[in-house]
Design a protein around this motif. Structure first.
Motif, short mmCIF file in Angstrom:
data_model
loop_
_atom_site.label_atom_id
_atom_site.label_comp_id
_atom_site.label_asym_id
_atom_site.label_seq_id
_atom_site.Cartn_x
_atom_site.Cartn_y
_atom_site.Cartn_z
N TYR A 167 -1.28 4.18 4.07
CA TYR A 167 -2.00 3.58 5.18
C TYR A 167 -1.38 4.14 6.44
CZ TYR A 167 1.74 0.04 5.74
OH TYR A 167 2.92 -0.60 5.94
N PHE A 180 0.84 -1.20 0.00
CA PHE A 180 0.00 0.00 0.00
C PHE A 180 0.87 1.25 0.00
CE2 PHE A 180 -3.18 -2.81 2.22
CZ PHE A 180 -4.06 -2.83 1.17
N TYR A 232 -6.46 -2.58 -2.85
CA TYR A 232 -7.40 -2.75 -1.75
C TYR A 232 -8.45 -3.80 -2.08
CZ TYR A 232 -10.70 -1.55 1.92
OH TYR A 232 -11.54 -1.59 3.01
N GLU A 268 -11.25 -5.58 0.44
CA GLU A 268 -11.73 -5.56 1.82
C GLU A 268 -11.81 -6.95 2.45
OE1 GLU A 268 -15.73 -4.23 4.22
OE2 GLU A 268 -15.18 -3.13 2.41
N VAL A 319 -6.30 1.26 6.76
CA VAL A 319 -6.00 1.23 5.32
C VAL A 319 -7.17 1.86 4.60
CG1 VAL A 319 -5.48 -0.22 3.34
CG2 VAL A 319 -4.66 -0.89 5.60
N CYS A 378 -9.58 2.92 1.45
CA CYS A 378 -9.99 2.10 0.31
C CYS A 378 -9.64 2.72 -1.04
CB CYS A 378 -11.48 1.81 0.38
SG CYS A 378 -12.49 3.29 0.29
#
Length: 166
Positions: free
Chosen positions: A26, A23, A144, A146, A137, A139
């Motif tokens: 985040y 990521f 991403y 979930e 984190v 979206c």
């Protein structure tokens, strides 16, 4: 958002999250500074110390220029044979302007970087500032997912994993 009871679990989850998902944005929220968390998240060193250094240096130079100009050029007065440029006498003002310029520039740069002040902050978890550690984190990243992320966090002793709605 994943809530952890201990800082060790948070650091390990942050390290593995960076390694697996890569990521770009985040964040971690902790009730106190956690050593090693910035390395686990892959964060670079901040540029704020450089802002403080150069602002303090400009404060020092401004104070010296002001004092030298006023005591030796603009209004030279011979008082008891004291030299016009007396550096020991200039130290208090130099110190004060160094601290003032450095502090104000650092606060201004921090407000600029963080986008402060935020008038309506989002409360992620009511116990973040007490005794819980949160890895958040957003979206808006392309990696991403979930469901996959929730299962991943549960494998790291996450006390609570939930989606945060805006």
């Amino acid at each position: 958002m994943a809530v952890f009871k201990s800082e060790g679990d948070l650091v390990e989850a942050a390290r593995k999250t960076r390694e697996k998902f890569n990521f770009k944005k985040y964040d971690a929220f902790t009730p106190y500074p956690v050593h090693g968390l910035d390395d686990a998240m892959g964060l670079k060193r901040s540029w704020l110390p450089w802002v403080t250094f150069f602002a303090g240096l400009s404060g020092t130079l401004t104070a010296l220029a002001l004092e030298i100009w006023t005591s030796a050029v603009d209004w030279p007065i011979n008082v008891g044979g004291k030299p016009f440029v007396s550096l020991p006498a200039f130290i208090p003002i130099v110190f004060e302007l160094t601290v003032l310029f450095g502090g104000l520039a650092t606060v201004g740069a921090l407000f600029y970087v963080c986008g402060l002040p935020r008038l309506n902050p989002k409360i992620l978890h009511p116990r973040i500032t007490n005794d819980r550690f949160v890895l958040f984190v957003p979206c808006d990243d392309s990696n991403y997912n979930e469901i996959e992320l929730a299962q991943f966090f549960k494998g790291f002793k996450a006390e609570e994993v939930s989606a945060v709605t805006q």
